[in-house]
Enzyme design. Structure first.
Site: not given
Ligand code: FPP
Length: 260
Positions: A38, A86
Site C-alpha cells: 500500500d 480496486n
Molecule cells: C496500493 O497503493 C497499491 C495497489 C492498489 C496496487 C499495487 C500495485 C503495484 C505494487 C504495482 C504493480 C504490481 C505488480 C505485481 C507489477 P494505493 O494506490 O492504494 O496507494 P495509496 O493508498 O497511497 O493511494
C-alpha cells in the site's frame, strides 16, 4: 534488474548483506510471507507525480522483494497486487495497472526461470483483460516446474469473494452427494480456497501504516503474525524487510495455546 546469479538450479549467491543483521537467524525463516503493498498513490502525491508513476515505482519494489525472498529461502510469497475493490478506481488507473502487470509478467519471465521461481495467481482471473490473462498464462506455464519458491500474485482477489466461491463449490458437491455435510472440516474448506495445498501465511506485512486487513486472505491469516510499517510501498527496501523478519523471529507463536 539483476536477480541473484544462477549457477545451477537452487544454487544462489547472496546479494543481501546479512552481516548488517547480526541477529538474523537464517535457520528460522517464515515459510509463507504475504504482503499488502500500500502507499503507491501517497508516494506519488508527495512528489507531485501522478498515481500511475507511483505504481510504476511500486513494481520496482516488487522485483526487489521477490529477489530478496528467493535469496533468503522463503518458500511462498503472496503479494496483494489488485483487489476486487480496486475495479472501482478510475478507468485510466485500472488500465495503467493492468498494462504494468502484463509488462512485469513478460519482463520477469527470464528471471523467474533463472531463479527457479514458480508463478501462480489467486483471485478472479477471469475478470482480468485478455492481454493480462495471456501474459499470466505464459509465465505460469513457463515456470510451472520450478520449485525454488512459489510466487503468488493476488489479482482481482477478495477474501469475501473467495469464501463465497468456496461455499458455493462445497454446497454444489454436497447437493450432488460428493461431500457429506457432516464430514465438512476446516481441511475441506481450505481445500476449496485459492490457496489449496499451501500452508497459511506465517507473516503478513502491510506497508504505509493503515491498521486493516482490506479483505486479504481472511480465512488464511487466523494465526498469522502481522507487521505494519509506515513506509510507503515504493520506499520499502530489502533492509527493512530483513528487520521485519528479525522482529518476526523474536515473536512467540502460540496458536491460541499457552507456552507451557
Ligand atoms: C496500493 O497503493 C497499491 C495497489 C492498489 C496496487 C499495487 C500495485 C503495484 C505494487 C504495482 C504493480 C504490481 C505488480 C505485481 C507489477 P494505493 O494506490 O492504494 O496507494 P495509496 O493508498 O497511497 O493511494
Amino acid at each position: 534488474m539483476i536477480y541473484v546469479k544462477k549457477k545451477r538450479k537452487n544454487s544462489l549467491s547472496f546479494n543481501t548483506d546479512f552481516s548488517l543483521h547480526t541477529d538474523f537467524d537464517t535457520a528460522s525463516i517464515p515459510s509463507h510471507v504475504a504482503i499488502i503493498m500500500d502507499g503507491n498513490g501517497r508516494w506519488a502525491k508527495k512528489r507531485m507525480l501522478n498515481r500511475v508513476q507511483g505504481h510504476r515505482k511500486g513494481a520496482e519494489t516488487v522485483r526487489t522483494i521477490v529477489e530478496c525472498c528467493r535469496e533468503i529461502g522463503i518458500s511462498i510469497l503472496t503479494l496483494y497486487a489488485f483487489s476486487t475493490e480496486n475495479w472501482q478506481r478510475p478507468k485510466m488507473e485500472v488500465a495503467a495497472l493492468m498494462s504494468l502487470l502484463a509488462k512485469f509478467l513478460k519482463s520477469e519471465q527470464k528471471n523467474m526461470l533463472d531463479n527457479n521461481i514458480r508463478l501462480n495467481a489467486i483471485g478472479q482471473i477471469e475478470r482480468l483483460p485478455e492481454h493480462v490473462r495471456q501474459a499470466l498464462h505464459e509465465a505460469m506455464t513457463l515456470t510451472k516446474n520450478n520449485e525454488g519458491m512459489l510466487f503468488n500474485l493476488a489479482l482481482s482477489y477478495g477474501g469475501r469473494a473467495e469464501i463465497v466461491r468456496m461455499v458455493r463449490d462445497v454446497a454444489i458437491k454436497a447437493k450432488e452427494g460428493r461431500i457429506d455435510p457432516d464430514s465438512i472440516t476446516y481441511e475441506v474448506v481450505s481445500d476449496h480456497l485459492y490457496t489449496k495445498g499451501m500452508p497459511d501465511p506465517d507473516l503478513l506485512v502491510r506497508t504505509s501504516g493503515e491498521m486493516r486487513i482490506s479483505n486479504f486472505l481472511l480465512c488464511q491469516i487466523a494465526y498469522t503474525e502481522i507487521f505494519v510499517t509506515d513506509t510507503l510501498w515504493p520506499d520499502f527496501s530489502k533492509e527493512e524487510f530483513l528487520r521485519i523478519l528479525q522482529n518476526y523471529q523474536h515473536r512467540e507463536r502460540r496458536f491460541g495455546s499457552t507456552n507451557n
